[in-house]
Scaffold this active site. Structure first.
Site, PDB file in Angstrom:
ATOM      1  N   ARG A 192       0.833  -1.218   0.000  1.00  0.00           N
ATOM      2  CA  ARG A 192       0.000   0.000   0.000  1.00  0.00           C
ATOM      3  C   ARG A 192       0.863   1.262   0.000  1.00  0.00           C
ATOM      4  O   ARG A 192       0.484   2.274  -0.591  1.00  0.00           O
ATOM      5  CB  ARG A 192      -0.933   0.002   1.205  1.00  0.00           C
ATOM      6  CG  ARG A 192      -2.046  -1.000   1.014  1.00  0.00           C
ATOM      7  CD  ARG A 192      -3.057  -0.976   2.117  1.00  0.00           C
ATOM      8  NE  ARG A 192      -4.185  -1.806   1.726  1.00  0.00           N
ATOM      9  CZ  ARG A 192      -5.085  -2.271   2.570  1.00  0.00           C
ATOM     10  NH1 ARG A 192      -5.013  -1.980   3.854  1.00  0.00           N
ATOM     11  NH2 ARG A 192      -6.086  -3.000   2.129  1.00  0.00           N
TER      12      ARG A 192
ATOM     13  N   GLY B 142     -14.358  -3.634   0.001  1.00  0.00           N
ATOM     14  CA  GLY B 142     -15.720  -3.103   0.108  1.00  0.00           C
ATOM     15  C   GLY B 142     -16.002  -2.035  -0.933  1.00  0.00           C
ATOM     16  O   GLY B 142     -17.076  -1.996  -1.534  1.00  0.00           O
TER      17      GLY B 142
ATOM     18  N   GLY C 220      -9.703  -7.693  -1.702  1.00  0.00           N
ATOM     19  CA  GLY C 220      -9.962  -8.750  -0.729  1.00  0.00           C
ATOM     20  C   GLY C 220      -9.379 -10.079  -1.149  1.00  0.00           C
ATOM     21  O   GLY C 220      -8.269 -10.152  -1.681  1.00  0.00           O
TER      22      GLY C 220
ATOM     23  N   LYS D 274     -21.077 -15.621   0.984  1.00  0.00           N
ATOM     24  CA  LYS D 274     -22.512 -15.359   1.141  1.00  0.00           C
ATOM     25  C   LYS D 274     -23.175 -14.659  -0.034  1.00  0.00           C
ATOM     26  O   LYS D 274     -22.653 -13.676  -0.547  1.00  0.00           O
ATOM     27  CB  LYS D 274     -22.701 -14.474   2.374  1.00  0.00           C
ATOM     28  CG  LYS D 274     -22.288 -15.139   3.664  1.00  0.00           C
ATOM     29  CD  LYS D 274     -22.815 -14.338   4.839  1.00  0.00           C
ATOM     30  CE  LYS D 274     -21.781 -14.255   5.934  1.00  0.00           C
ATOM     31  NZ  LYS D 274     -21.528 -12.895   6.389  1.00  0.00           N
TER      32      LYS D 274
HETATM   33  P1  AMP Z   1     -16.282 -13.433   1.071  1.00  0.00           P
HETATM   34  O1  AMP Z   1     -15.758 -12.843   2.350  1.00  0.00           O
HETATM   35  O2  AMP Z   1     -17.756 -13.400   0.936  1.00  0.00           O
HETATM   36  O3  AMP Z   1     -15.543 -12.922  -0.159  1.00  0.00           O
HETATM   37  O4  AMP Z   1     -15.947 -14.965   1.158  1.00  0.00           O
HETATM   38  C1  AMP Z   1     -14.656 -15.459   1.264  1.00  0.00           C
HETATM   39  C2  AMP Z   1     -14.698 -16.749   1.985  1.00  0.00           C
HETATM   40  O5  AMP Z   1     -15.599 -17.628   1.359  1.00  0.00           O
HETATM   41  C3  AMP Z   1     -13.374 -17.466   2.017  1.00  0.00           C
HETATM   42  O6  AMP Z   1     -12.859 -17.422   3.312  1.00  0.00           O
HETATM   43  C4  AMP Z   1     -13.708 -18.881   1.580  1.00  0.00           C
HETATM   44  O7  AMP Z   1     -13.129 -19.864   2.399  1.00  0.00           O
HETATM   45  C5  AMP Z   1     -15.217 -18.926   1.703  1.00  0.00           C
HETATM   46  N1  AMP Z   1     -15.837 -19.908   0.803  1.00  0.00           N
HETATM   47  C6  AMP Z   1     -15.714 -19.979  -0.525  1.00  0.00           C
HETATM   48  N2  AMP Z   1     -16.386 -21.043  -0.994  1.00  0.00           N
HETATM   49  C7  AMP Z   1     -16.957 -21.666   0.049  1.00  0.00           C
HETATM   50  C8  AMP Z   1     -17.760 -22.830   0.203  1.00  0.00           C
HETATM   51  N3  AMP Z   1     -18.114 -23.561  -0.852  1.00  0.00           N
HETATM   52  N4  AMP Z   1     -18.170 -23.149   1.438  1.00  0.00           N
HETATM   53  C9  AMP Z   1     -17.804 -22.410   2.504  1.00  0.00           C
HETATM   54  N5  AMP Z   1     -17.051 -21.303   2.427  1.00  0.00           N
HETATM   55  C10 AMP Z   1     -16.614 -20.923   1.207  1.00  0.00           C
END
Ligand code: AMP
Length: 398
Positions: free
Chosen positions: A37, A378, A355, A198
């Site tokens: 950064r 974000g 991220g 999610k």
């Molecule tokens: P996010 O913070 O929404 O970008 O999600 C990132 C996280 O999603 C990572 O830590 C991954 O381990 C998790 N992730 C990705 N695919 C899956 C899955 N099929 N089941 C559970 N967690 C997941």
């Protein structure tokens, strides 16, 4: 939002310029463990110094919760900046206090100083007008170059622009040029790849992208709610029951708009989520419509990797945000790696949201093969949602 003035559109010679940077670097025992950064901020700082400005830098670091706490001092950043710039970068003892004021007043053209952590004041995150005014009073011009906080309306990211001419630095300029073009006038086919845990985090992103892309690809944990919306059972996989109807609507919207929506056709399953996350794990590959009741889908399968990679290969613009599986575990990283590889190999304009997916690209060694890796997690999601970011909206139009 893309038509904003940059440092090159304003005369900075002989002026005091307040630059909001993102120096929120990871620290271990007071030592910076990743200074990308800081390096990222150098082009804007060097341009200003070379063009005769007196440069006053400011940033937040960590979460000091509105109080002076030297654990979150920017001192290690000042030292690193001095090293990279080859000139002393003095750190003020405070943010808008006597020391900052005296040092800013004495600062000459071609010199550079750093204010202490702006989040030592609770007024920063409240976007308090008096605080913003005091910050602004240190300078003649405001430059925002902190994309990572551009989705926040804080005093140093937006409020100061009420009192000073306000322009963007090179980092924000690149973000808005590359991502702005992709959303407003993309070279087609335009493919978006979404993943992560999610669906609920990305509802508005999906909705907005469906009005822009030719193909929308959904992987990661969020894909299982879509598979459920198609009527499949998903075993113990991540599932947000409250969003099944929403996913059904999105499937219908894609069809109505003529957008190809690709979901996993096979999935890598295990009996349970790895604990710890990088623990050894036994997996099986099953078709997406045949996930056993006692199993959990943790990555996209090999056929899906090929399907997604082919779609990326034939694209002219690709935007990617979110991992395809639990990539923190080497056995479950193949899907994320395949997508990173496909982007690296494609001749398209490739944009990776901040991220996890950005970190995955860098750690897999594909960083320099991607057109643009966003510096904001974000913030880049809100950009993809089509939202106006306060830290950009506050800047002067061309
Ligand atoms: P996010 O913070 O929404 O970008 O999600 C990132 C996280 O999603 C990572 O830590 C991954 O381990 C998790 N992730 C990705 N695919 C899956 C899955 N099929 N089941 C559970 N967690 C997941």
């Amino acid at each position: 939002m893309t038509n904003k003035k940059s440092v090159e559109d304003i005369n900075v010679s002989g002026k005091k310029v307040l630059v909001r940077c993102d120096f929120n670097v990871p620290l271990k025992d007071g030592v910076i463990t990743d200074d990308s950064r800081i390096r990222g901020a150098l082009p804007t700082i060097k341009y200003l110094l070379a063009n005769g400005a007196a440069v006053i830098l400011c940033s937040h670091l960590g979460r000091p919760k509105g109080e002076f706490n030297m654990k979150y001092s920017l001192a290690p950043v000042a030292a690193k900046l001095s090293e990279y710039l080859g000139i002393p970068v003095t750190l003020a003892k405070d943010v808008i206090g006597e020391d900052a004021q005296a040092k800013a007043a004495a600062l000459k053209s071609g010199e550079c100083m750093l204010l202490e952590n702006v989040r030592f004041h609770a007024e920063e995150e409240k976007n308090d007008a008096e605080f913003a005014k005091k910050l602004a009073s240190l300078a003649d011009i405001y430059v925002n170059d902190a994309f990572g906080t551009a989705h926040r309306a804080h005093a140093s990211t937006a409020g100061v622009a009420d009192y000073l001419p306000a322009v963007c630095g090179y980092l924000i300029q690149k973000e808005i040029t590359v991502m702005g073009k992709a959303l407003a006038d993309p070279d087609r086919p335009f493919v978006a790849i979404l993943g992560g845990a999610k669906v609920s985090d990305k509802l508005n992103v999906i909705n907005n992208l469906l009005t822009k892309v030719d193909t929308l690809i959904i992987g990661g944990g969020m894909a299982y709610t879509f598979l459920a919306a198609k009527g499949y059972t998903v075993g113990k996989s991540l599932l947000d029951e409250s969003k099944i109807d929403y996913c059904r609507e999105m499937l219908a919207k894609a069809e109505e708009k003529g957008v190809k929506l690709l979901l996993p056709v096979d999935t890598v399953c295990a009996k349970s989520f790895p604990d710890p996350i990088d623990a050894e794990i036994e997996t099986v590959v099953v078709p997406a419509d045949a996930i056993p009741d006692d199993m959990e889908g943790l990555d996209i399968g090999p056929k899906t990797r090929e399907l997604f990679a082919d779609a990326a290969a034939s694209a002219k613009t690709v935007v990617w945000n979110g991992p395809m599986g639990v990539f923190e575990n080497p056995v479950l990283a193949a899907g994320t790696k395949a997508v990173a590889q496909a982007l690296a190999d494609s001749g398209a304009i490739t944009i990776v949201g901040g991220g996890d997916s950005a970190a995955a690209c860098q750690s897999m060694g594909f960083g320099d093969k991607i057109t643009h890796i966003s510096t904001g997690g974000g913030a880049s999601l809100e950009f993809l949602e089509g939202l106006e970011l306060p830290g950009i909206a506050c800047l002067n139009d061309k």
